[in-house]
Design an enzyme around this catalytic site. Structure first.
Site, PDB file in Angstrom:
ATOM      1  N   GLU A  79      10.571  -2.192 -17.255  1.00 58.30           N
ATOM      2  CA  GLU A  79      10.436  -3.634 -17.468  1.00 58.30           C
ATOM      3  C   GLU A  79       9.080  -3.904 -18.110  1.00 58.30           C
ATOM      4  OE1 GLU A  79       8.136  -5.727 -15.923  1.00 58.30           O
ATOM      5  OE2 GLU A  79       8.985  -7.607 -16.659  1.00 58.30           O
ATOM      6  N   CYS A 111      14.614  -4.653 -13.265  1.00 65.41           N
ATOM      7  CA  CYS A 111      14.543  -3.480 -12.373  1.00 65.41           C
ATOM      8  C   CYS A 111      15.850  -2.696 -12.346  1.00 65.41           C
ATOM      9  CB  CYS A 111      14.212  -3.931 -10.957  1.00 65.41           C
ATOM     10  SG  CYS A 111      12.767  -4.989 -10.878  1.00 65.41           S
ATOM     11  N   HIS A 233      17.164  -1.677  -3.852  1.00 68.36           N
ATOM     12  CA  HIS A 233      16.018  -2.003  -4.701  1.00 68.36           C
ATOM     13  C   HIS A 233      14.978  -2.661  -3.791  1.00 68.36           C
ATOM     14  CE1 HIS A 233      13.286  -3.598  -7.529  1.00 68.36           C
ATOM     15  NE2 HIS A 233      13.627  -4.856  -7.283  1.00 68.36           N
TER      16      HIS A 233
HETATM   17  N1  CAA Z   1       2.936 -13.382  10.458  1.00 68.93           N
HETATM   18  C1  CAA Z   1       4.170 -12.830  10.269  1.00 68.93           C
HETATM   19  N2  CAA Z   1       5.028 -13.255   9.302  1.00 68.93           N
HETATM   20  C2  CAA Z   1       4.618 -14.237   8.486  1.00 68.93           C
HETATM   21  C3  CAA Z   1       3.354 -14.859   8.625  1.00 68.93           C
HETATM   22  C4  CAA Z   1       2.490 -14.385   9.667  1.00 68.93           C
HETATM   23  N3  CAA Z   1       1.275 -14.901   9.845  1.00 68.93           N
HETATM   24  N4  CAA Z   1       3.247 -15.807   7.667  1.00 68.93           N
HETATM   25  C5  CAA Z   1       4.407 -15.797   6.941  1.00 68.93           C
HETATM   26  N5  CAA Z   1       5.225 -14.854   7.456  1.00 68.93           N
HETATM   27  C6  CAA Z   1       6.560 -14.466   6.971  1.00 68.93           C
HETATM   28  C7  CAA Z   1       7.438 -15.644   6.573  1.00 68.93           C
HETATM   29  O1  CAA Z   1       8.109 -16.207   7.697  1.00 68.93           O
HETATM   30  C8  CAA Z   1       8.368 -14.982   5.593  1.00 68.93           C
HETATM   31  O2  CAA Z   1       9.357 -14.250   6.281  1.00 68.93           O
HETATM   32  P1  CAA Z   1      10.922 -14.556   6.008  1.00 68.93           P
HETATM   33  O3  CAA Z   1      11.147 -14.356   4.560  1.00 68.93           O
HETATM   34  O4  CAA Z   1      11.615 -13.560   6.865  1.00 68.93           O
HETATM   35  O5  CAA Z   1      11.123 -15.985   6.421  1.00 68.93           O
HETATM   36  C9  CAA Z   1       7.499 -13.937   4.906  1.00 68.93           C
HETATM   37  O6  CAA Z   1       6.367 -13.759   5.758  1.00 68.93           O
HETATM   38  C10 CAA Z   1       6.976 -14.390   3.551  1.00 68.93           C
HETATM   39  O7  CAA Z   1       6.395 -15.639   3.709  1.00 68.93           O
HETATM   40  P2  CAA Z   1       6.699 -16.809   2.642  1.00 68.93           P
HETATM   41  O8  CAA Z   1       8.163 -16.877   2.389  1.00 68.93           O
HETATM   42  O9  CAA Z   1       6.002 -18.024   3.058  1.00 68.93           O
HETATM   43  O10 CAA Z   1       5.946 -16.135   1.409  1.00 68.93           O
HETATM   44  P3  CAA Z   1       5.699 -16.692  -0.032  1.00 68.93           P
HETATM   45  O11 CAA Z   1       6.580 -17.837  -0.353  1.00 68.93           O
HETATM   46  O12 CAA Z   1       4.243 -16.878  -0.192  1.00 68.93           O
HETATM   47  O13 CAA Z   1       6.132 -15.427  -0.923  1.00 68.93           O
HETATM   48  C11 CAA Z   1       7.918 -14.268  -2.027  1.00 68.93           C
HETATM   49  C12 CAA Z   1       7.275 -14.610  -0.677  1.00 68.93           C
HETATM   50  C13 CAA Z   1       8.590 -15.511  -2.579  1.00 68.93           C
HETATM   51  C14 CAA Z   1       8.934 -13.171  -1.815  1.00 68.93           C
HETATM   52  C15 CAA Z   1       6.799 -13.800  -2.992  1.00 68.93           C
HETATM   53  O14 CAA Z   1       6.169 -12.652  -2.496  1.00 68.93           O
HETATM   54  C16 CAA Z   1       7.274 -13.524  -4.391  1.00 68.93           C
HETATM   55  O15 CAA Z   1       7.402 -14.439  -5.211  1.00 68.93           O
HETATM   56  N6  CAA Z   1       7.525 -12.220  -4.723  1.00 68.93           N
HETATM   57  C17 CAA Z   1       7.910 -11.824  -6.064  1.00 68.93           C
HETATM   58  C18 CAA Z   1       9.405 -12.018  -6.300  1.00 68.93           C
HETATM   59  C19 CAA Z   1      10.249 -11.085  -5.462  1.00 68.93           C
HETATM   60  O16 CAA Z   1       9.788 -10.049  -4.997  1.00 68.93           O
HETATM   61  N7  CAA Z   1      11.518 -11.422  -5.305  1.00 68.93           N
HETATM   62  C20 CAA Z   1      12.443 -10.577  -4.601  1.00 68.93           C
HETATM   63  C21 CAA Z   1      13.854 -10.661  -5.134  1.00 68.93           C
HETATM   64  S1  CAA Z   1      13.879 -10.477  -6.940  1.00 68.93           S
HETATM   65  C22 CAA Z   1      13.788  -8.796  -7.219  1.00 68.93           C
HETATM   66  O17 CAA Z   1      14.042  -8.039  -6.347  1.00 68.93           O
HETATM   67  C23 CAA Z   1      13.365  -8.333  -8.562  1.00 68.93           C
HETATM   68  C24 CAA Z   1      11.991  -7.840  -8.489  1.00 68.93           C
HETATM   69  O18 CAA Z   1      11.739  -6.666  -8.292  1.00 68.93           O
HETATM   70  C25 CAA Z   1      10.907  -8.815  -8.676  1.00 68.93           C
END
Ligand code: CAA
Length: 388
Positions: A79, A111, A233
């Site tokens: 990618e 990916c 993945h």
């Molecule tokens: N202690 C324990 N857990 C905590 C916490 C704490 N203090 N604070 C937050 N959490 C948990 C949340 O509850 C959440 O868990 P759940 O998903 O089980 O509810 C987790 O930590 C993440 O918290 P947020 O959802 O608030 O996190 P965020 O919104 O800041 O970011 C994300 C999460 C959206 C995945 C971000 O990391 C992101 O954008 N990642 C890139 C995109 C991605 O990886 N997408 C995955 C599918 S797409 C794909 O697979 C293709 C690829 O390779 C990119």
């Protein structure tokens, strides 16, 4: 199908950032990364490593185990391509001194493309007994500094020898496919960092697990009870846990009976490297083979491959008896024990040091690398060097 994965090798760079350090810099609770995402460290590529050096470094130990003259197909899945025209595989072809009677190309669909490369290579090798294909999945995952995606960054490469007499995994014919035009994650040509609608991407990933399983189950007539392990993945390791719950739901199985035991062994390496995009699924498979205490010979492994945009595939393979003799477990362990931790400031400095886009000649300082390095740019041409 009799063809499949004959050998598999993983490589990641020699620098990492501890996610505790990132959490401190961003003022968030480290448990969000450790527990919430399931990630502990992210591999960081120094300026003189890229998808080519990582891919060649992953492939090198495999070329020491087969006759390189037998390689007649090189498929490079990525990618994070380094040129709009030239296939990254051609740089690797030169670095590994592969024969000129060889078909080399680059494959793209976020990916997912490593899986397309693997299946195309297997179909091709099925009718070319005695010949080998080299499939390379290599990526650098970059998001904007301070964005939600930042803690899921990482880098790494997997190289696989694919042939008609595989010693690791025989692929099965049935597959479940799902293609759909969605904007969950993408990277326009003018950006080095991906754009992502994070929550939406996780939702589409899970819907794609359901759609691909439905298709696979229809094609194969199999249920979850026919599987020993599932590899997903891995954008971050907790995504696999969510996916396994979704798979159980779609397959009408109880998540208590088919829970973490089916996936845990595949997560260790990714929690230490972060997302390696095309390589993540196969990094997980290598990790599972290296770390499972149980002998997995003759067991069926399910694979879920996801590429944003989006394309998904569920497929399966049977582990070959005696596979353990052909693993690079010690080499992989040595990679992880020989990494240098970065301070937050060094991470940010490296992040901001990109290949200059102005076309001027450029020489990169030497950092710690594997057997190959990206030396710089001269006359708009990337210069790669073999170390030692
Ligand atoms: N202690 C324990 N857990 C905590 C916490 C704490 N203090 N604070 C937050 N959490 C948990 C949340 O509850 C959440 O868990 P759940 O998903 O089980 O509810 C987790 O930590 C993440 O918290 P947020 O959802 O608030 O996190 P965020 O919104 O800041 O970011 C994300 C999460 C959206 C995945 C971000 O990391 C992101 O954008 N990642 C890139 C995109 C991605 O990886 N997408 C995955 C599918 S797409 C794909 O697979 C293709 C690829 O390779 C990119």
């Amino acid at each position: 199908m009799k063809a499949g994965i004959d050998l598999i090798s993983f490589y990641t760079t020699k620098y990492y950032l501890d996610l505790k350090t990132l959490a401190e810099a961003r003022g968030v609770d480290a448990d969000k990364f450790h527990i919430g995402l399931g990630q502990h460290r992210m591999s960081v590529p120094p300026p003189d490593e890229d998808i080519v050096t990582m891919g060649a470094s992953a492939a090198l130990p495999l070329m020491e185990r087969i006759d390189p003259e037998s390689v007649e197909l090189v498929l490079f899945a990525t990618e994070s391509g380094v040129d709009q025209s030239k296939a990254a595989g051609l740089f690797v072809h030169e670095l590994l001194q592969l024969p000129s009677r060889c078909r080399v190309l680059e494959v793209k669909e976020a990916c997912y493309s490593g899986t397309a490369a693997l299946r195309f290579a297997a179909s091709e090798m099925e009718r070319r007994p005695g010949r080998n294909a080299l499939v390379i999945c290599s990526d650098v995952a970059r998001y904007d500094l301070g964005s939600p995606g930042e803690p899921t960054q990482g880098c790494g490469a997997v190289a696989m020898v694919v042939n008609s007499t595989p010693r690791i995994l025989e692929l099965e014919d049935a597959c479940g496919l799902h293609a759909e035009d969605v904007m969950d994650f993408w990277r326009p040509n003018y950006r080095d960092e991906a754009l992502v609608d994070g929550k939406y991407s996780a939702k589409v990933y899970l819907t794609t697990v359901a759609r691909t399983w439905e298709h696979y189950a229809e094609e194969s007539g199999r249920s979850l009870a026919d599987f020993s392990r599932i590899c997903y993945h891995l954008p971050f390791t907790n995504m696999a846990r969510k996916a396994q719950v979704q798979l159980c739901r779609s397959a009408g199985a109880n998540a208590r009976d088919y829970g973490n035991a089916m996936i845990d062994e595949s997560l260790g390496y990714n929690s230490q490297t972060g997302n390696c995009y095309t390589a993540s699924l196969y990094e997980g498979f290598a990790c599972m083979l290296d770390t499972a205490e149980e002998d997995l010979s003759e067991s069926r492994i399910g694979f879920f491959s996801y590429g944003s945009g989006c394309m998904g595939e569920f497929f399966s393979g049977i582990v070959k008896p005696g596979y353990r003799q052909h693993l690079l477990t010690d080499r992989h362990a040595a990679l992880f024990s020989d990494r240098t931790e970065l301070s937050y400031q060094s991470y940010e400095d490296i992040f901001n040091l990109k290949v200059p886009a102005d076309g001027w000649d450029y020489v990169f300082a030497e950092y710690r690398t594997g057997p190959f390095r990206f030396g710089g740019v001269s006359g708009h041409k990337r210069i790669y060097e073999k170390m030692g």
